[in-house]
Design a protein around this motif. Structure first.
Motif, mmCIF file in Angstrom:
data_model
loop_
_atom_site.group_PDB
_atom_site.id
_atom_site.type_symbol
_atom_site.label_atom_id
_atom_site.label_comp_id
_atom_site.label_asym_id
_atom_site.label_seq_id
_atom_site.Cartn_x
_atom_site.Cartn_y
_atom_site.Cartn_z
ATOM 1 N N ILE A 178 -62.875 -115.178 55.323
ATOM 2 C CA ILE A 178 -62.479 -114.802 56.685
ATOM 3 C C ILE A 178 -62.536 -113.294 56.898
ATOM 4 O O ILE A 178 -62.807 -112.825 57.994
ATOM 5 N N HIS A 179 -62.342 -112.527 55.849
ATOM 6 C CA HIS A 179 -62.399 -111.068 55.988
ATOM 7 C C HIS A 179 -63.815 -110.585 56.335
ATOM 8 O O HIS A 179 -63.997 -109.478 56.818
ATOM 9 N N GLN A 180 -64.816 -111.436 56.128
ATOM 10 C CA GLN A 180 -66.204 -111.075 56.446
ATOM 11 C C GLN A 180 -66.549 -111.303 57.918
ATOM 12 O O GLN A 180 -67.584 -110.826 58.389
ATOM 13 N N LEU A 181 -65.709 -112.032 58.625
ATOM 14 C CA LEU A 181 -65.948 -112.289 60.049
ATOM 15 C C LEU A 181 -65.755 -110.987 60.822
ATOM 16 O O LEU A 181 -64.674 -110.415 60.828
ATOM 17 N N LYS A 182 -66.819 -110.525 61.463
ATOM 18 C CA LYS A 182 -66.785 -109.222 62.133
ATOM 19 C C LYS A 182 -66.165 -109.288 63.524
ATOM 20 O O LYS A 182 -65.517 -108.355 63.965
#
Length: 175
Positions: A58-62
């Motif tokens: 989820i931390h990769q969702l921009k």
């Protein structure tokens, strides 16, 4: 529920926010998984893997406002992976199904008929009508041209229309 706010909280590591998001979209996830896999057990496995993958990345969702389409993309990829792995196995039930179209019915529910479409048409119908995604969003999710999505929708509508007219004729003959 403010989706973008919950996504941002989940990205910061708040597990409860992530859980809220999943609960919010659980029906959507099931409906899409079932449209592809047509098996409750496989749907549960695909959704479980999707949730795990989404949580881990989820931390990769921009852009938090794209959470739904991002989550659906993960689910579709997982379902396709499962289909590819299970391609060589033919369930016993499938051996007994002569075609996609149901043989006998008096009252027809559209969702039942949609489940009898081939996987490509079923997925596009589900995403467009039941998940309210735009043609552009579906094209992006499936990595297909928008024209292909339009033609699949047209074909699926034609098939459903034909099945509904056949069903109506059968009901009239039975009365």
């Amino acid at each position: 529920m403010e989706i973008e706010l919950e996504v941002k909280r989940a990205q910061k590591g708040e597990k409860q926010s992530f859980a809220k998001l999943i609960r919010h979209y659980q029906v959507h996830l099931y409906r899409i998984a079932y449209a592809i896999l047509k098996n409750d057990s496989d749907c549960a496995d695909a959704i479980q893997e999707t949730i795990l993958n989404a949580y881990q990345s989820i931390h990769q969702l921009k852009q938090p406002n794209y959470f739904k389409t991002w989550l659906i993309r993960i689910l579709i990829n997982q379902c396709n992976k499962m289909l590819h792995q299970n391609k060589k196995m033919i369930p016993f039930e499938k051996l007994q199904e002569p075609s996609y179209a149901p043989k006998e019915y008096k009252e027809v529910e559209l969702k039942e008929l949609v489940n009898h479409l081939d996987p490509n048409h079923r997925l596009v119908i589900t995403l467009y009508y039941f998940e309210d995604l735009s043609l552009e969003q579906i094209a992006n999710l499936l990595n297909l041209p928008e024209g292909t999505i339009k033609s699949r929708l047209y074909k699926a509508r034609s098939i459903l229309s034909e099945w509904l007219s056949v069903s109506k004729e059968r009901v009239m003959r039975c009365e």
